[in-house]
Design a protein around this motif. Structure first.
Motif: not given
Length: 150
Positions: A13, A103, A63, A68, A66, A9, A58, A54-56, A17
């Protein structure tokens, strides 16, 4: 899902989020999307900690998911590192598409890559649909959790 990118992220973003965090009955009670300051401060702390991811997810530049992932080195289990998956959220338009599975599987693989021997997560007791989702992905309900507000 070949058009899906899971990436770290960025500050830009954060509004998306936070909107996903607030888009359910529990999140609506505890998030404040109109006040970005605490989220930006938290993002800075996360970005500075190599054990925080912390990711998104896409799709088409937007986004849509998400989570963490936190790596926790420890002494127990013969000095094992474990990981904790938190704040898994999927944009309303994407729910039921398999994105949540993708995810969580990313987080499990990333945990393996970092040498974790255990991956764990918690889910609010009221989120029974989420509990079934995690069980389908191989997670087992194993502990009773406790919280104390400070």
């Amino acid at each position: 899902m070949s058009d899906l990118l899971i990436r770290p992220a960025s500050r830009t973003d954060i509004p998306a989020i936070v909107a996903m965090l607030a888009d359910d009955p529990l999140g609506a009670q505890r998030e404040s999307p109109g006040d970005p300051a605490p989220y930006l401060a938290a993002f800075t702390r996360l970005a500075e900690d190599p054990n925080q991811h912390l990711v998104v997810a896409e799709r088409d530049g937007r986004a849509v998911g998400t989570l963490q992932l936190t790596l926790v080195p420890g002494l127990s289990r013969r000095g094992a590192t474990r990981s904790i998956i938190e704040a898994v959220r999927i944009h309303a338009d994407e729910r039921g598409s398999g994105l949540g599975t993708r995810l969580v599987e990313w987080a499990v693989e990333e945990s393996r890559r970092h040498g974790c021997l255990l991956v764990q997560l918690t889910s609010d007791a009221s989120r029974t649909d989420a509990h079934h989702f995690y069980e389908r992905l191989g997670f087992e309900a194993s502990h009773v959790g406790f919280k104390r507000a400070l």
